[in-house]
Design a protein around this motif. Structure first.
Motif, mmCIF file in Angstrom:
data_model
loop_
_atom_site.group_PDB
_atom_site.id
_atom_site.type_symbol
_atom_site.label_atom_id
_atom_site.label_comp_id
_atom_site.label_asym_id
_atom_site.label_seq_id
_atom_site.Cartn_x
_atom_site.Cartn_y
_atom_site.Cartn_z
ATOM 1 N N TRP A 64 0.889 -1.245 -0.051
ATOM 2 C CA TRP A 64 -0.156 -0.124 0.074
ATOM 3 C C TRP A 64 0.892 1.217 -0.014
ATOM 4 N N LYS A 65 0.429 2.184 -0.889
ATOM 5 C CA LYS A 65 1.357 3.450 -0.976
ATOM 6 C C LYS A 65 0.672 4.622 -0.245
ATOM 7 N N PHE A 66 1.243 5.277 0.453
ATOM 8 C CA PHE A 66 1.105 6.391 1.168
ATOM 9 C C PHE A 66 1.782 7.535 1.018
ATOM 10 N N GLU A 67 1.562 8.656 1.047
ATOM 11 C CA GLU A 67 2.253 10.021 0.605
ATOM 12 C C GLU A 67 2.015 10.851 1.886
ATOM 13 N N ARG A 68 3.184 11.435 2.425
ATOM 14 C CA ARG A 68 3.044 12.554 3.470
ATOM 15 C C ARG A 68 4.406 13.532 3.035
ATOM 16 N N ASP A 69 4.101 14.823 2.932
ATOM 17 C CA ASP A 69 4.911 15.860 2.817
ATOM 18 C C ASP A 69 5.885 15.534 1.317
#
Length: 250
Positions: A64-69
């Motif tokens: 699962w791909k998550f993006e932060r900043d």
């Protein structure tokens, strides 16, 4: 799916439950909306502190791909507990399925019905005129608790009670046993163990539990993904795959 039979309590003449596989293979509404809106939500990892992230998608390898900043992080399903927030309010009746999932019916235009050994209902997530065989439905709450986190508490003690009939719970606390024949219009028809057909107004109904011996329960899954949709429906996915734009769930 095997056919499943129920027997008339008086004549013992069987009539067939229609077995039909209910699989959801679609661009998951929850993920599609969140990707489009690009709204961050809380990610709770197994190790580390919760943080606000955006869901970017799921790879075909199960990451699962998550993006932060601006930084993308790949996590496997076992690396995080939850992403997002469970729905607290429900819009309609709740159907509890034998695989552990639950679906919320939308009664904005059409009321939930029980007919020909099927449950027929509309869903804001999966479309109108959905049908499920009763053999895959453990219980239906007609008037669920307003708070979704409390909605499951009433069911566990009832499931553990032995019963050879369907069980109908009324608003005043009374319980009626028999065979549910139909729920159409404003009336539920219940064939009692004595052979009489009772007509119960829909407004008096709280919940219906179906005879445990007639339910079809799937084999336990080695792994599963629990997905909760915006309407409060909760799905136990047996498999999932996808890319940054679409997640396909079965």
């Amino acid at each position: 799916m095997l056919d499943h039979s129920r027997c008339h309590p008086k004549t013992r003449q069987p009539f067939q439950r229609i077995g039909r596989t209910f699989c959801l293979a679609c661009s998951l509404l929850l993920i599609a909306r969140l990707l489009e809106a690009q709204q961050p939500a809380t990610l709770i990892p197994v190790e580390g502190k919760p943080e606000k992230t955006r869901l970017e998608g799921c790879t075909s390898q199960g990451e699962w791909k998550f993006e932060r900043d601006g930084k993308v992080t790949n996590l496997k399903a076992g690396d995080f507990v939850r992403w997002g927030h469970p729905a607290n309010r429900l819009g309609g009746p709740v159907l509890y399925l034998t695989d552990g999932s639950c679906l919320v019916a939308d009664q904005a235009f059409t009321q939930l019905q029980i007919k020909d050994d099927e449950v027929r209902f509309d869903s804001s997530s999966f479309g109108d005129n959905r049908r499920l065989p009763l053999a895959q439905v453990e219980a239906i709450i007609l008037k669920p608790d307003a708070k979704g986190q409390r909605r499951d508490l009433w069911l566990d003690p009832l499931k553990n009670q032995p019963s050879e009939s369907d069980l109908v719970l009324l608003n005043n606390g009374d319980r009626l046993e028999g065979t549910v024949l139909a729920l159409e219009g404003e009336v539920l028809q219940l064939l009692s163990d004595s052979g009489d057909t009772l007509r119960i107004p829909r407004d008096n109904l709280n919940a219906v539990l179906f005879q445990p011996a007639l339910l079809e329960r799937p084999d336990p899954l080695e792994r599963l993904l629990l997905i909760q949709l915006a309407d409060g429906s909760s799905l136990r996915a047996a498999s999932w795959k996808g890319n940054s734009g679409t997640v396909e769930v079965k």
